[in-house]
Design an enzyme around this catalytic site. Structure first.
Site, PDB file in Angstrom:
ATOM      1  N   CYS A   1      65.706 -40.420  26.398  1.00 35.55           N
ATOM      2  CA  CYS A   1      67.049 -40.225  26.943  1.00 35.55           C
ATOM      3  C   CYS A   1      67.571 -41.446  27.687  1.00 35.55           C
ATOM      4  O   CYS A   1      68.778 -41.629  27.801  1.00 35.55           O
ATOM      5  CB  CYS A   1      67.069 -39.002  27.854  1.00 35.55           C
ATOM      6  SG  CYS A   1      65.763 -39.023  29.093  1.00 35.55           S
TER       7      CYS A   1
ATOM      8  N   GLU B  24      68.321 -32.364  33.143  1.00 41.49           N
ATOM      9  CA  GLU B  24      68.181 -33.775  32.788  1.00 41.49           C
ATOM     10  C   GLU B  24      68.641 -33.905  31.349  1.00 41.49           C
ATOM     11  O   GLU B  24      67.982 -33.425  30.432  1.00 41.49           O
ATOM     12  CB  GLU B  24      66.733 -34.242  32.960  1.00 41.49           C
ATOM     13  CG  GLU B  24      66.604 -35.753  33.038  1.00 41.49           C
ATOM     14  CD  GLU B  24      65.895 -36.340  31.845  1.00 41.49           C
ATOM     15  OE1 GLU B  24      66.581 -37.059  31.086  1.00 41.49           O
ATOM     16  OE2 GLU B  24      64.704 -36.095  31.656  1.00 41.49           O
TER      17      GLU B  24
ATOM     18  N   LYS C  20      58.736 -22.882  27.872  1.00 44.54           N
ATOM     19  CA  LYS C  20      59.063 -22.843  26.445  1.00 44.54           C
ATOM     20  C   LYS C  20      59.054 -24.271  25.915  1.00 44.54           C
ATOM     21  O   LYS C  20      59.969 -25.047  26.173  1.00 44.54           O
ATOM     22  CB  LYS C  20      60.434 -22.215  26.176  1.00 44.54           C
ATOM     23  CG  LYS C  20      60.638 -21.920  24.676  1.00 44.54           C
ATOM     24  CD  LYS C  20      62.083 -21.824  24.267  1.00 44.54           C
ATOM     25  CE  LYS C  20      62.709 -23.149  23.973  1.00 44.54           C
ATOM     26  NZ  LYS C  20      62.123 -23.848  22.773  1.00 44.54           N
TER      27      LYS C  20
ATOM     28  N   GLU D  27      75.137 -40.519  21.941  1.00 46.13           N
ATOM     29  CA  GLU D  27      73.683 -40.682  22.002  1.00 46.13           C
ATOM     30  C   GLU D  27      73.089 -40.471  20.606  1.00 46.13           C
ATOM     31  O   GLU D  27      73.210 -39.395  20.029  1.00 46.13           O
ATOM     32  CB  GLU D  27      73.077 -39.675  22.987  1.00 46.13           C
ATOM     33  CG  GLU D  27      71.586 -39.872  23.170  1.00 46.13           C
ATOM     34  CD  GLU D  27      70.992 -38.924  24.195  1.00 46.13           C
ATOM     35  OE1 GLU D  27      70.098 -39.337  24.947  1.00 46.13           O
ATOM     36  OE2 GLU D  27      71.421 -37.751  24.229  1.00 46.13           O
TER      37      GLU D  27
END
Length: 490
Positions: free
Chosen positions: A291, A257, A181, A388
């Protein structure tokens, strides 16, 4: 003008019949350079995931892919890689249009890198071996490494091509079948790769691409009773939901992750030009939508003032603009929603008392462009130092001692990556062993290689991408034991 892109899932009779009777819902994929619609994409939902899983399960239980020799899987993966290289310009253009990727970088590095992922793991496909066991009683045994089964890959929007092949390549080499996906923001290259897989001769049902949204298609993958493994890259909050769904369904294995707030530590002996280049690249590469971005930069007080001046000089020269322009280093943020989110963090930084050294504003009146943004006088308890942001926003801070630097680096819920800039090997060794993160770069940043594993500590997740470790997670170990009689030795 726009067009409709249909789902590419397994080419089997039941799915073809489903195409005849199912009225497709569609969603728009947007060009972040302009905010305009590129195409309408057929939206996958739970029913489509069910069909894709049935095709993948049939291909795994009864199809040739897991039963091929490793050499045969290698041959087809190499052919897949060759087709990617033949279509590198189209694929790079799709990632530039759909994700705001810098076209030149996509064409010369990311798309060719996808082909190299396939070739690297293709080379391992015929080297999957178990062990012979010397047992302590009158038994002999050996182990087998067998493919885990049907895998669900849920990939993010920031690296549509790299993330696709980071996950798909080792799973293919292991003999798994899979459902992918792609992120709803960036479905175009994933659909193209499914087409190329078919042309390469990858058997039906092995690689199934279903575009859709997280709460529908993504949730269906995580909770499906006939998926054996889910590999997810994305936010920590969604990672929790993935684990919950996996546990509540069939206790499928999970690899995550997740987010990061990575530190870069620059010591007094660092070369200023090198340090400023590493800091800027670590924070602004891919418009900060990565990231492992070094969004927290700690500089030792002896060189802080000179470093700040050098960093500002280089930031002013960092060109933001249309990703098809070969001189541009930073394209648009992925979407209007994310653009607004980054700007809201910049406003948070101002309100909390950080000093805006440069940037902080949108660029132009069309598209989702943001200036490279650097805050100074940042405190570690400020939102911009803790959360973040996933954009071109740097928090610049000062430290005195090695011990203080280590403490600040570890003062985060995340543990994905870190960087160190120093000429002192003892400092580099001490600090790299003291930071709780999955990968540490010394005098460089983004030192990725497909044979070097990386992944998270703490709330950055678990499981490893790259390297043979990423192949082994798609394999499970079976032990086979038989008795031995009248052996002269054990």
């Amino acid at each position: 003008m726009y067009f409709i892109v249909y789902k590419i899932i397994a080419r089997t009779t039941d799915i073809l019949l489903y195409h005849l009777f199912h009225i497709w819902r569609t969603f728009e994929t947007i060009d972040p350079r302009t905010g305009e619609v590129i195409a309408r994409i057929a939206e996958g939902d739970k029913e489509d995931i069910d069909l894709a899983v049935k095709a993948a399960r049939r291909a795994f239980d009864h199809g040739p892919w897991p039963r091929f020799s490793g050499a045969e899987r290698r041959r087809l993966m190499w052919k897949f890689a060759d087709l990617i290289e033949e279509h590198v310009e189209e694929l790079a253009a799709l990632d530039a249009l759909d994700a705001g990727k810098v076209y030149l970088r996509a064409k010369t590095a990311e798309i060719p890198g996808a082909a190299e992922f396939l070739r690297f793991f293709a080379g391992a496909a015929d080297k999957i071996h178990g062990e012979v066991l010397k047992m302590s009683s009158e038994l002999q045994g050996y182990t087998l490494r067998e493919p885990v089964g049907v895998v669900g890959h849920i990939i993010p929007w920031n690296f549509p091509t790299t993330m696709f092949f980071m996950k798909v390549s080792p799973a293919l080499a292991a003999g798994c079948t899979m459902i992918v996906k792609p992120a709803e923001q960036t479905p175009l290259t994933a659909l193209y790769y499914a087409h190329l897989a078919k042309l390469a001769g990858i058997p039906d049902g092995v690689l199934n691409v279903v575009p859709g949204f997280g709460p529908t298609a993504g949730a269906a993958i995580c909770s499906h009773m006939d998926i054996d493994y889910v590999c997810f890259t994305g936010s920590t909050d969604v990672g929790r939901l993935v684990m919950q769904a996996a546990a509540a369904s069939n206790l499928k294995q999970v690899s995550l992750e997740l987010g990061g707030k990575s530190p870069l530590l620059i010591f007094d002996d660092a070369d200023l030009d090198t340090a400023a280049d590493v800091a800027l690249l670590g924070n602004l590469y891919n418009k900060g939508e990565i990231c492992v971005a070094s969004s927290r930069v700690f500089v030792q007080e002896g060189i802080y003032d000179k470093f700040e001046k050098k960093l500002l000089e280089k930031a002013k020269a960092w060109l933001v603009g249309d990703p098809f322009d070969p001189t541009v280093r930073q394209g648009p943020q992925i979407s209007e929603r994310h653009f607004d989110r980054i700007l809201s963090y910049i406003e948070h930084g101002k309100r909390e008392g950080a000093t805006l050294l440069t940037g902080g504003k949108p660029i132009g009146d069309k598209g989702y462009y943001i200036e490279p943004t650097i805050f100074t006088n940042v405190k570690e308890d400020m939102i911009i130092a803790k959360e973040e942001i996933f954009g071109p926003v740097m928090a610049l801070m000062k430290f005195k001692t090695v011990e203080e630097a280590i403490k600040s680096a570890n003062n985060t819920q995340y543990g994905l990556a870190a960087g160190i800039v120093t000429k002192d090997l003892n400092v580099a060794n001490t600090v790299s062993r003291s930071i709780r993160a999955g990968i540490i770069w010394i005098n460089c940043y983004f030192g990725f290689s497909m044979d070097c594993p990386y992944g998270g500590y703490k709330m950055s997740g678990f499981g490893r991408e790259y390297g043979l470790e990423s192949l082994y997670k798609y394999l499970q170990i079976k032990s086979v034991v038989t008795p031995i009689y009248n052996s002269p030795w054990l």
